[in-house]
Structures are given as structure tokens and as C-alpha cells.
Write a protein that holds these residues in place. Structure first.
Motif, short mmCIF file in Angstrom:
data_model
loop_
_atom_site.label_atom_id
_atom_site.label_comp_id
_atom_site.label_asym_id
_atom_site.label_seq_id
_atom_site.Cartn_x
_atom_site.Cartn_y
_atom_site.Cartn_z
N ALA A 18 0.83 -1.21 0.00
CA ALA A 18 0.00 0.00 0.00
C ALA A 18 0.86 1.26 0.00
CB ALA A 18 -0.93 -0.02 1.21
N ALA A 19 1.97 1.23 0.75
CA ALA A 19 2.87 2.39 0.80
C ALA A 19 3.53 2.60 -0.55
CB ALA A 19 3.94 2.18 1.88
N ARG A 20 3.92 1.51 -1.19
CA ARG A 20 4.61 1.59 -2.49
C ARG A 20 3.65 2.05 -3.58
NH1 ARG A 20 5.07 -2.79 -5.51
NH2 ARG A 20 4.87 -4.16 -3.70
N LEU A 21 2.38 1.56 -3.53
CA LEU A 21 1.43 1.82 -4.61
C LEU A 21 0.49 2.99 -4.29
CD1 LEU A 21 0.62 -1.91 -5.36
CD2 LEU A 21 2.02 -0.39 -6.75
N GLY A 22 0.48 3.44 -3.02
CA GLY A 22 -0.36 4.58 -2.65
C GLY A 22 -1.85 4.28 -2.68
N SER A 23 -2.22 3.02 -2.56
CA SER A 23 -3.64 2.66 -2.65
C SER A 23 -3.86 1.29 -2.04
CB SER A 23 -4.07 2.65 -4.12
OG SER A 23 -5.22 1.85 -4.31
N ARG A 55 -3.30 8.17 6.30
CA ARG A 55 -4.44 9.08 6.39
C ARG A 55 -5.43 8.64 5.32
NH1 ARG A 55 -1.01 13.05 8.09
NH2 ARG A 55 -0.14 13.31 6.00
N ARG A 56 -6.66 8.34 5.73
CA ARG A 56 -7.69 7.93 4.78
C ARG A 56 -8.33 9.19 4.22
NH1 ARG A 56 -5.36 4.19 8.34
NH2 ARG A 56 -6.21 2.10 7.98
N LEU A 57 -8.15 9.46 2.95
CA LEU A 57 -8.73 10.63 2.29
C LEU A 57 -9.79 10.16 1.29
CD1 LEU A 57 -5.29 12.34 1.60
CD2 LEU A 57 -6.82 12.78 3.51
N ALA A 58 -10.45 11.10 0.65
CA ALA A 58 -11.49 10.76 -0.33
C ALA A 58 -10.84 10.06 -1.52
CB ALA A 58 -12.21 12.03 -0.80
N ARG A 59 -11.17 8.79 -1.72
CA ARG A 59 -10.73 7.99 -2.87
C ARG A 59 -9.22 7.79 -2.92
NH1 ARG A 59 -15.12 7.46 -6.02
NH2 ARG A 59 -13.98 6.58 -7.76
N ARG A 60 -8.51 8.04 -1.83
CA ARG A 60 -7.07 7.74 -1.81
C ARG A 60 -6.57 7.67 -0.37
NH1 ARG A 60 -3.62 12.32 -1.39
NH2 ARG A 60 -4.80 14.25 -1.15
N VAL A 61 -5.36 7.17 -0.19
CA VAL A 61 -4.71 7.17 1.13
C VAL A 61 -3.33 7.79 0.99
CG1 VAL A 61 -5.91 5.13 2.01
CG2 VAL A 61 -3.78 4.86 0.75
N GLU A 62 -2.83 8.34 2.07
CA GLU A 62 -1.43 8.79 2.05
C GLU A 62 -0.79 8.49 3.39
OE1 GLU A 62 -1.86 12.95 1.08
OE2 GLU A 62 -1.73 13.53 3.19
N LEU A 63 0.54 8.33 3.36
CA LEU A 63 1.27 7.98 4.58
C LEU A 63 1.25 9.13 5.57
CD1 LEU A 63 4.33 6.28 2.88
CD2 LEU A 63 2.72 5.13 4.42
N THR A 64 1.07 8.82 6.85
CA THR A 64 1.24 9.81 7.91
C THR A 64 2.75 9.99 8.16
OG1 THR A 64 1.24 8.11 9.60
CG2 THR A 64 -0.90 9.06 9.03
N THR A 65 3.11 10.87 9.05
CA THR A 65 4.52 11.08 9.40
C THR A 65 5.14 9.77 9.90
OG1 THR A 65 3.99 13.33 10.01
CG2 THR A 65 6.12 12.50 10.74
N SER A 66 4.37 9.04 10.76
CA SER A 66 4.88 7.76 11.28
C SER A 66 5.03 6.74 10.15
CB SER A 66 3.91 7.20 12.34
OG SER A 66 3.82 8.09 13.41
N GLY A 67 4.02 6.70 9.27
CA GLY A 67 4.08 5.76 8.15
C GLY A 67 5.23 6.09 7.23
N ASP A 68 5.45 7.37 7.01
CA ASP A 68 6.54 7.81 6.13
C ASP A 68 7.89 7.45 6.72
OD1 ASP A 68 7.03 9.00 3.66
OD2 ASP A 68 7.69 10.86 4.62
N ALA A 69 7.99 7.47 8.06
CA ALA A 69 9.26 7.13 8.71
C ALA A 69 9.53 5.62 8.64
CB ALA A 69 9.22 7.59 10.17
#
Length: 314
Positions: A18-23, A55-69
Motif C-alpha cells: 500500500a505504501a509503495r502503490l499509494g492505494s 491518512r484515509r482521504l477521499a478515494r485515496r490514502v497517504e502515509l502519515t509522518t509515522s508511516g513515512d518514517a
DNA sequence: GTTCCGGATCTGCGGACGCT
DNA sequence: AGCGTCCGCAGATCCGGAAC
């Protein structure tokens, strides 16, 4: 301070994708899971770690600061594993390991293997001729060439050549060996397996011969018996198919035109799980053809085969 | 695209048993 | 005694469908 235990690999696997593909959806497609399963795995991972990774956003997800680390280390670890697995698979596919009896390997297979290598140049061939074990299934090999009845549990078997045996000697001994074996002359030293000699003399109608008393040397290996016979040290009993080159070149001769067969044979065997392996299929095709060609070429030598009863099991 | 829910399936663990 | 295998059970995992 003790290092915390790792969370389940399934959760890390979902996070990595999910982190690699952003979804979550694309991660699910790659992992052959449903988006619901990816979502569940990541929620479990977040609960286990006590941090929110996306972070669960509309129709997508993105890494939080912790996830990014966390992501670079996890992505790097999975990349290392993928690379190691690819190398292991490549190494396995690039090498064919063959286990065989010493005589079959030395006298028959090794001189032929160059032709197989020419057909499959990218494949390395490893030939193991260590002492045979009763439990073929316990050995680590791709294919085996073994003597028997082809009924090894768990193994697929193909008959290569029947088990044939006949006396051979050096050309200098031809006349004397013929008289000896027919009982018209003094006994010469016999080389090779006593039970083959007894079966062969039985086929000749001479059950009176004291085989044990006539055995001159017990090497336990057919190609050594043949070498001693070529040197004029006696009469060896060998498989003529495996010594065709010596017979055709006249280094060995058959003093009596009688070849015995005991119903056993030399088989190609491999684990049934390997039956669809490309390298095993290629070797099977090649070795079966080679054996058939050798049997065809030997038809003159083997014109007088007599089936004999196999020796009773010990 | 993600989450939630109910139901189906799978997995892992512990105990029993057999073999060496 | 140690090890491997089998079996039953509880919990984990996954799926499809619906809602947002």
C-alpha cells in the motif's frame, strides 16, 4: 532493552504494497486479496504498533509522518527478500543435479553429458556418484539413474535399459576364456558380482560351477571389473550396453554369445513434484532417446539374450 | 476507494499417538 | 526421550455485499 517482536508478516506485506502503490485497492490487486482484507491487515498493524500509518482521504490514502518514517526500512527489507528469492530460484533453475551409480555415471553417462550440455548450454550439470542409498527419496537431487524395478515410492520412473550381463575379457584371452566358461579348459579368475555369474552360468546350463571359489577379485564396481578384464586379469561380467565403446573398439570381447537378463533394469527416476520442471523434462527426453539409441546400436551384441530368474531377495 | 458487517474458510496450536 | 504426524478446536483471516 529487549527488541520488540515483529508484527505479523501479512500486515507488513500489506503495508509495504500500500505504501509503495499509494492505494489499498492497488495493493489488494497485487497481493491477490480484496481491498477489505488489506484494510483489515493495515488496521491490525496500526493497532499492534499503536500508530496510525495512513491518512484515509477521499478515494485515496497517504502515509502519515509515522508511516513515512517506517516505509523506507520496510520497502528496503522487502526488496532485499525479493532479490534473495529471485537469486535462489535462478540458481535452482540453472543447475541439474544427477545422482547415479558409479559405473553408470563413469562408463555410460559422463561420456554422453557433453551432448546434453550442448543442447542446454545455460544449464550447469552436477553429477553425484556417491555410494547408493536404499532410500532414494531421502537424497537431494533433481534426477537419479538407478538400478531396480522402478517402483520407488513418490518417484516417477522411466526404464532406460534392461539389466543385461555377459562375460567379457581382453582379446588375448578370447579362446582360453571361451573354453573355460564352457567347461572345456582350466578356470580363469572371474571378476564381478557372484550372483550375476551364478545366474549367467545357470542360463548356460552349468549349475555345477563353484563361482565363489573362482572369483579372482571383488572390486564392487563394474567399470573396475571391466578395467581389470581389459588388462588381462580375468573374465568380468558386465552390462554390455554400458561398455559398447570398448566392445566395438575391440578392447573387450564376448567369449560366449550369451547375454542374461534378470527382469530388472536401469531407470531414470525423479520426484513426481519435479515432473513439470523444464530442466527435468529436457533431461528425461534426452536420456530416454540416448538409451533407446544405445539399445538399438547394441542389437548385434545382444542377439542372444536369455531371461533368467532373478536372485531371491536376501 | 474505503470501511463495516455477517458468514465462510483457513491457519495455528495443543494433545494424542506412533516410530526410532 | 525425541521427533514427526494427525486431528480437533478456537481464533484469525478473508470475501461479498452494502453503505458512505
Amino acid at each position: 532493552m529487549p527488541s520488540p517482536s515483529l508484527p505479523p508478516l501479512s500486515g507488513l506485506r500489506a503495508f509495504e504494497a500500500a505504501a509503495r502503490l499509494g492505494s489499498f485497492a492497488r495493493a489488494a490487486a497485487e497481493l491477490n486479496m480484496t481491498p477489505a482484507a488489506v484494510s483489515y491487515q493495515i488496521k491490525q498493524l496500526e493497532a499492534r504498533l499503536g500508530v496510525v500509518l495512513f491518512r484515509r482521504l477521499a478515494r485515496r490514502v497517504e502515509l502519515t509522518t509515522s508511516g513515512d518514517a517506517l516505509a523506507p526500512a520496510i520497502l528496503g527489507a522487502f526488496a532485499t527478500m525479493r532479490s534473495a528469492i529471485a537469486q535462489t530460484v535462478e540458481r535452482t533453475q540453472d543447475e541439474l543435479s544427477i545422482t547415479t551409480l558409479p559405473t553408470v555415471g563413469a562408463a555410460w553417462l559422463a561420456p554422453k553429458l557433453g551432448r546434453f550440455r550442448a543442447r542446454m548450454p545455460a544449464l550447469r550439470v552436477r553429477l553425484d556418484m556417491s555410494v547408493p542409498t536404499a532410500d532414494l527419496g531421502a537424497l537431494d537431487f533433481d534426477v537419479a539413474v538407478r538400478s531396480g524395478r522402478g517402483d520407488w515410492p513418490g518417484l516417477q520412473s522411466h526404464l532406460l535399459v534392461p539389466n543385461l550381463f555377459t562375460p567379457v575379457c581382453s582379446p588375448d584371452l578370447l579362446a582360453e576364456a571361451g573354453r573355460c566358461l564352457r567347461g572345456d579348459g582350466p578356470m580363469l579368475p572371474l571378476l564381478g558380482r557372484p550372483n550375476w555369474w551364478r545366474l549367467w552360468f545357470g542360463a548356460l546350463g552349468r549349475r555345477d560351477v563353484d563361482v565363489d571359489g573362482a572369483i579372482g577379485a571383488l572390486f564392487g564396481l563394474e567399470h573396475l571389473d571391466a578395467a581389470a578384464a581389459m588388462a588381462g586379469h580375468g573374465i568380468a561380467i558386465v552390462s554390455p550396453v554400458f561398455f559398447q565403446r570398448e566392445l566395438l573398439a575391440g578392447r573387450l570381447v564376448m567369449p560366449v554369445g550369451l547375454v542374461a537378463a534378470d527382469g530388472r533394469g536401469y531407470w531414470l527416476a525423479y520426484p513426481r513434484t519435479q515432473a513439470t520442471s523444464k530442466k527435468v523434462r529436457a533431461f528425461r527426453q534426452w536420456i530416454v532417446d540416448e538409451a533407446a539409441a544405445d539399445l538399438h546400436a547394441a542389437r548385434e551384441l545382444l542377439a542372444h539374450i536369455v531371461e533368467v530368474a532373478p536372485a531371491p531377495a536376501a
